[in-house]
Scaffold this motif. Structure first.
Motif, short mmCIF file in Angstrom:
data_model
loop_
_atom_site.label_atom_id
_atom_site.label_comp_id
_atom_site.label_asym_id
_atom_site.label_seq_id
_atom_site.Cartn_x
_atom_site.Cartn_y
_atom_site.Cartn_z
N SER A 102 4.49 12.78 7.66
CA SER A 102 6.12 12.49 7.70
C SER A 102 5.70 10.56 7.11
CB SER A 102 6.20 11.60 9.02
OG SER A 102 5.38 11.30 10.50
N SER A 103 4.51 10.23 7.18
CA SER A 103 4.41 9.02 6.66
C SER A 103 4.40 8.49 5.03
CB SER A 103 3.03 8.11 6.78
OG SER A 103 1.71 8.59 6.42
N ALA A 104 3.83 9.83 5.30
CA ALA A 104 3.94 10.41 3.32
C ALA A 104 4.78 9.64 2.48
CB ALA A 104 2.78 11.11 2.34
N GLN A 105 4.77 8.72 1.09
CA GLN A 105 5.54 8.84 0.03
C GLN A 105 5.76 9.05 -1.03
OE1 GLN A 105 4.15 4.62 0.36
NE2 GLN A 105 5.92 3.40 0.45
N MET A 106 4.45 10.29 -1.32
CA MET A 106 4.33 10.73 -2.69
C MET A 106 3.43 12.14 -2.16
SD MET A 106 3.55 9.95 -6.23
CE MET A 106 4.34 9.24 -6.89
N GLU A 109 12.00 18.56 0.33
CA GLU A 109 13.25 18.74 1.63
C GLU A 109 12.60 17.72 1.83
OE1 GLU A 109 12.87 22.56 2.52
OE2 GLU A 109 13.71 23.49 0.03
N ALA A 110 11.54 17.57 2.48
CA ALA A 110 11.61 16.17 2.86
C ALA A 110 10.96 14.70 2.76
CB ALA A 110 10.03 16.43 3.76
N GLY A 111 12.05 14.65 1.25
CA GLY A 111 11.67 13.62 0.43
C GLY A 111 10.74 12.77 0.14
N LYS A 112 9.91 13.37 -0.25
CA LYS A 112 8.60 12.71 -0.76
C LYS A 112 8.68 13.31 -2.61
CE LYS A 112 6.63 13.27 3.69
NZ LYS A 112 6.56 12.52 3.88
N ASP A 113 8.40 11.99 -2.93
CA ASP A 113 8.00 12.11 -4.23
C ASP A 113 6.94 12.98 -4.91
OD1 ASP A 113 10.12 10.84 -5.31
OD2 ASP A 113 9.50 8.59 -5.64
N ILE A 114 6.75 13.27 -6.21
CA ILE A 114 5.96 14.75 -6.24
C ILE A 114 4.93 14.05 -7.75
CG2 ILE A 114 5.11 17.00 -6.67
CD1 ILE A 114 6.61 16.69 -4.63
N ALA A 115 3.71 14.02 -7.19
CA ALA A 115 2.92 14.07 -8.72
C ALA A 115 2.29 15.42 -9.02
CB ALA A 115 1.93 13.23 -8.44
N MET A 121 1.34 -1.00 -0.01
CA MET A 121 0.27 0.42 -0.04
C MET A 121 0.76 1.27 -0.18
SD MET A 121 -3.78 0.06 0.26
CE MET A 121 -4.86 -0.06 0.82
N LYS A 122 0.75 2.45 -1.12
CA LYS A 122 0.90 3.43 -1.21
C LYS A 122 0.69 3.96 -0.55
CE LYS A 122 3.94 6.49 -4.14
NZ LYS A 122 4.17 6.23 -5.65
N ILE A 123 1.49 5.46 0.09
CA ILE A 123 0.82 6.18 1.04
C ILE A 123 1.05 7.22 0.75
CG2 ILE A 123 0.79 7.15 3.74
CD1 ILE A 123 1.79 4.89 4.51
N ILE A 124 0.75 8.05 -0.05
CA ILE A 124 0.48 9.86 -0.51
C ILE A 124 -0.58 10.74 -0.06
CG2 ILE A 124 0.44 8.63 -2.77
CD1 ILE A 124 -2.56 9.68 -2.83
N SER A 125 -0.39 11.93 0.56
CA SER A 125 -1.89 13.24 0.44
C SER A 125 -1.73 14.17 -0.54
CB SER A 125 0.22 14.05 1.27
OG SER A 125 0.65 13.68 2.70
N ILE A 126 -2.53 14.77 -0.63
CA ILE A 126 -2.97 14.95 -1.83
C ILE A 126 -3.63 16.65 -1.28
CG2 ILE A 126 -4.75 15.02 -3.40
CD1 ILE A 126 -5.22 12.76 -2.60
N VAL A 129 -4.19 7.55 2.24
CA VAL A 129 -3.88 9.13 2.06
C VAL A 129 -3.27 9.41 3.26
CG1 VAL A 129 -5.40 11.05 2.14
CG2 VAL A 129 -6.03 9.07 0.20
N SER A 130 -2.71 10.34 3.56
CA SER A 130 -2.13 10.84 5.00
C SER A 130 -2.43 12.14 4.71
CB SER A 130 -0.61 10.22 4.72
OG SER A 130 0.13 10.82 3.44
N ALA A 131 -2.92 13.03 3.87
CA ALA A 131 -3.00 13.97 4.56
C ALA A 131 -4.15 14.97 3.31
CB ALA A 131 -2.32 15.39 4.02
N LEU A 132 -4.76 15.64 3.30
CA LEU A 132 -5.51 16.37 2.87
C LEU A 132 -5.57 17.64 2.50
CD1 LEU A 132 -8.87 13.46 2.79
CD2 LEU A 132 -6.91 13.59 0.95
N THR A 133 -6.09 18.21 1.97
CA THR A 133 -5.93 19.53 1.68
C THR A 133 -7.09 20.56 1.55
OG1 THR A 133 -5.07 21.19 0.73
CG2 THR A 133 -4.18 20.10 3.14
#
Ligand code: NDP
Ligand code: MG
Length: 382
Positions: free
Chosen positions: A89-93, A112-118, A1-6, A29-33
């Motif tokens: 912190s948990s998001a990979q992307m 800077e936090a090392g997250k890949d970006i879509a 399971m991949k973790i993403i913030s949107i 999903v780790s964060a929504l805004t």
């Protein structure tokens, strides 16, 4: 399971990203805004249970906090909230689906936090492309384009040597006013400009598509994503939006990506890091389609495209002025405070007075934006 913030989960790209999450079952999903739409954000929180949520408007964030007390999900507000979502912190992307150059700081922080970006938020690349691409390099982060044309180019470049690119053929639908004259454009109302022939999108990008400023932003976006020069990027009008863009290589061979217009394809191609996965939906039927047509863009009537090329070539702080003036003008047009052709007049005006900064850092970019707004308020707001 991949973790993403949107970032911007309540918008057109945000909700379609959540549809991909819902349909595939492969993402958490780790964060929504949201900017202000707390009704939809509350629904999303109840369905996807992120680790946190953020709302730009502080009063709305307070309201949402009250309404979602039972969930125990922290709700933050303002730019701080957006930055917290970008670095959860948990998001990979991180999917950057906010609209406008408000996305610069969260995008840089996520990198800077090392997250890949879509990356959907093109205004960030247009204004801070040099900072974003350098930061991605420094932090070993991958940037996957979500914009359909850039995803098409990215797909066309798979297993190709990008030093062998001769030209990028960036396709454009031409928008709802293709073929119109300048005098016809002077009559355009908000409702007319909000009707795009092929895509259903947020209000700002729909207006940008109608003026072809969207294509100008995409030319600059392509320059940063694919490391080509402006001379190597050619806009081709392809009104059916079937060819999503093409790449011509040094031997004259051309690779293209085609399909029915559906943003879920580029979204999921980014989420799956350039791997193919099933996506339901209409398939192209060439017999029924019969033809795909091409024409050159009319850069005299749609001067925004020519101005965008100029701004891109000038570089430094100039693309920031181009973008900020457009954001200001489109918001005023949507509020019915200025006319349709004023959008381009505002951009030209702002560009004509700007003193170029050659290598703007983050602060200089944000200051250029603020200065552009101050200037336009003085000249155009009455
Ligand atoms: P929308 O207007 O539909 O959504 C924008 C999102 O950003 C919403 O979640 C909105 O919240 C939030 N938002 C708006 N203003 C702010 C702010 N000041 N601070 C924080 N959040 C804010 O836009 P789109 O989804 O159409 O576009 C998003 C980005 O993707 C743009 O950069 C666009 O150019 C790009 N893009 C979009 C495509 C599309 O098909 N829609 C195609 C290719 C690129 P709220 O809902 O509360 O207002
Ligand atoms: Mg596009």
């Amino acid at each position: 399971m991949k973790i993403i913030s949107i970032l911007g989960s309540t918008g057109s790209i945000g909700t379609q990203t959540l549809e991909v999450v819902r349909q595939t079952g492969d993402f958490k999903v780790s964060a929504l805004t949201a900017g202000s739409n707390i009704e939809l954000l509350e629904k999303q929180m109840r369905e996807f249970h992120p680790a946190m949520a953020a709302v730009m408007q502080p009063e709305k964030a307070e309201l949402l906090k009250e309404r979602t007390k039972d969930l125990g999900i922290p709700v933050y507000s303002g730019m701080e909230g957006l930055l917290a979502a970008a670095t959860e912190s948990s998001a990979q992307m991180v999917v950057t689906a906010v609209v406008g150059m408000i996305g610069i700081r969260p995008t840089l922080k996520a990198i800077e936090a090392g997250k890949d970006i879509a990356l959907a938020n093109k205004e960030t690349l247009v204004t801070a492309g040099h900072l974003v691409m350098q930061a991605a390099k420094d932090h070993g982060v991958k940037i996957y384009p979500v914009d359909s044309e850039h995803s098409a180019i990215f797909q066309s470049l798979k297993r190709e040597d990008s030093s062998k690119i001769s030209r990028i053929l960036l396709t454009a639908s031409g928008g709802p006013f293709r073929g119109r004259s300048r005098s016809e454009l002077s009559q355009v109302q908000v409702e007319d400009a909000l009707k795009h022939p092929n895509w259903s999108m947020g209000a700002k990008i729909t207006i940008d598509s109608s003026t072809m400023v969207n294509k100008a932003l995409e030319v600059i976006e392509a320059k940063w994503l694919f490391g080509v020069s402006f001379d190597q990027i050619e806009v081709v009008v392809q009104p059916q939006s079937i060819i999503h863009s093409m790449v011509e290589f040094v031997d004259g061979g051309i690779m293209a990506q085609l399909g029915t217009p559906d943003m879920k394809l580029p979204i999921q191609y980014a989420l799956y890091e350039a791997k193919r996965n099933f996506l339901s939906g209409d398939r192209l039927n060439f017999a029924a389609l019969k033809q795909i047509t091409f024409e050159a863009p009319d850069m005299e009537t749609f001067k925004g495209l020519a101005l965008g090329y100029e701004a891109g070539r000038a570089g430094g702080s100039v693309p920031t002025v181009f973008n900020a003036a457009n954001e200001w003008a489109v918001a005023r047009f949507l509020d019915r405070k200025i006319g349709y052709l004023d959008i381009i007049a505002v951009i030209e005006d702002a560009l004509s007075v700007h003193e170029r900064i050659a290598h703007p850092d983050l602060e200089a970019i944000l200051e250029t934006e603020a200065e552009t707004y101050r200037y336009l308020e003085g000249r155009w707001a009455h």
